[in-house]
Design a protein around this motif. Structure first.
Motif, short mmCIF file in Angstrom:
data_model
loop_
_atom_site.label_atom_id
_atom_site.label_comp_id
_atom_site.label_asym_id
_atom_site.label_seq_id
_atom_site.Cartn_x
_atom_site.Cartn_y
_atom_site.Cartn_z
N ARG A 2 8.30 -32.77 -8.92
CA ARG A 2 9.46 -32.50 -9.87
C ARG A 2 9.07 -31.33 -10.72
NH1 ARG A 2 7.35 -34.36 -14.88
NH2 ARG A 2 5.96 -35.89 -14.65
N ILE A 3 9.79 -30.81 -11.22
CA ILE A 3 9.89 -29.32 -11.78
C ILE A 3 10.05 -29.41 -13.42
CG2 ILE A 3 10.61 -27.14 -12.13
CD1 ILE A 3 11.71 -27.09 -9.35
N GLU A 4 9.22 -28.92 -14.17
CA GLU A 4 9.16 -29.14 -15.71
C GLU A 4 9.40 -27.46 -15.85
OE1 GLU A 4 5.76 -31.12 -17.12
OE2 GLU A 4 6.63 -33.21 -16.58
N VAL A 5 9.91 -27.39 -16.95
CA VAL A 5 10.26 -26.06 -17.67
C VAL A 5 9.81 -26.20 -19.23
CG1 VAL A 5 11.95 -24.52 -18.29
CG2 VAL A 5 12.34 -25.60 -16.10
N ASP A 6 9.12 -24.96 -19.79
CA ASP A 6 8.82 -25.02 -21.19
C ASP A 6 9.80 -23.88 -21.63
OD1 ASP A 6 8.14 -24.17 -23.63
OD2 ASP A 6 5.92 -24.18 -23.17
N LEU A 7 10.87 -24.25 -22.26
CA LEU A 7 11.99 -23.32 -22.56
C LEU A 7 11.65 -22.41 -23.76
CD1 LEU A 7 15.18 -25.52 -22.22
CD2 LEU A 7 14.54 -23.99 -20.81
N ASP A 8 10.45 -22.84 -24.38
CA ASP A 8 10.13 -21.86 -25.59
C ASP A 8 9.20 -20.73 -24.92
OD1 ASP A 8 10.87 -23.65 -27.50
OD2 ASP A 8 8.73 -24.69 -27.56
N VAL A 34 17.35 -26.02 -14.37
CA VAL A 34 16.82 -26.61 -13.18
C VAL A 34 18.02 -27.11 -12.58
CG1 VAL A 34 15.43 -28.18 -12.05
CG2 VAL A 34 14.44 -26.75 -14.17
N LEU A 35 18.35 -26.80 -11.32
CA LEU A 35 19.56 -27.48 -10.73
C LEU A 35 19.19 -28.86 -10.14
CD1 LEU A 35 21.04 -24.37 -9.00
CD2 LEU A 35 21.85 -25.47 -10.85
N ARG A 36 17.76 -28.86 -9.55
CA ARG A 36 17.40 -30.03 -8.98
C ARG A 36 15.67 -30.07 -9.40
NH1 ARG A 36 18.19 -27.90 -3.14
NH2 ARG A 36 16.11 -28.49 -3.13
N ALA A 37 15.65 -31.16 -10.04
CA ALA A 37 14.27 -31.52 -10.67
C ALA A 37 13.27 -31.76 -9.58
CB ALA A 37 14.30 -32.57 -11.46
N LEU A 43 10.79 -26.59 -1.68
CA LEU A 43 9.50 -26.97 -2.21
C LEU A 43 8.78 -25.56 -2.15
CD1 LEU A 43 7.58 -28.46 -3.86
CD2 LEU A 43 6.33 -29.35 -1.96
N GLU A 44 8.36 -24.85 -1.05
CA GLU A 44 7.71 -23.54 -1.11
C GLU A 44 8.46 -22.64 -1.72
OE1 GLU A 44 4.71 -22.98 0.20
OE2 GLU A 44 4.81 -25.06 0.43
N ALA A 45 10.00 -22.35 -1.86
CA ALA A 45 10.56 -21.27 -2.63
C ALA A 45 10.06 -21.55 -4.12
CB ALA A 45 11.98 -21.51 -2.34
N LEU A 58 7.29 -22.28 -15.84
CA LEU A 58 7.35 -23.38 -14.96
C LEU A 58 6.23 -23.99 -14.47
CD1 LEU A 58 10.12 -21.26 -12.60
CD2 LEU A 58 10.47 -23.02 -14.40
N THR A 59 6.52 -25.48 -13.93
CA THR A 59 5.55 -26.10 -13.49
C THR A 59 6.00 -27.17 -12.38
OG1 THR A 59 4.34 -26.05 -15.76
CG2 THR A 59 3.37 -27.55 -14.17
N ILE A 60 5.21 -27.32 -11.42
CA ILE A 60 5.54 -28.48 -10.41
C ILE A 60 4.55 -29.33 -10.65
CG2 ILE A 60 5.68 -29.12 -8.31
CD1 ILE A 60 6.67 -26.24 -7.62
#
Length: 67
Positions: A2-8, A34-37, A43-45, A58-60
């Motif tokens: 899953r993808i995590e975003v730090d909006l700060d 994020v359109l798809r968590a 995944l590679e992109a 961004l973090t996976i």
């Protein structure tokens, strides 16, 4: 996965959108959405988007990885 975003940290450079448009969008003068968590087949992109993010916002996360 899953993808995590730090909006700060996000400054809306849209590099993520350029690397993985099926996973990320950045509205004009906005921050990443994020359109798809779960990036699934993209995944590679998504990994490239994480790698090239200028602010490292961004973090996976691998949910299957043992601690």
């Amino acid at each position: 996965m899953r993808i995590e975003v730090d909006l700060d940290l996000c400054q809306g450079h849209a590099v993520c959108q350029d690397e993985a448009p099926a996973v990320f969008t950045v509205p004009k003068n906005g921050k990443v959405q994020v359109l798809r968590a779960d990036p699934g087949d993209d995944l590679e992109a998504a990994r490239d988007a994480v790698r090239y993010c200028p602010t490292q916002a961004l973090t996976i996360v691998d949910d299957n990885q043992q601690p």
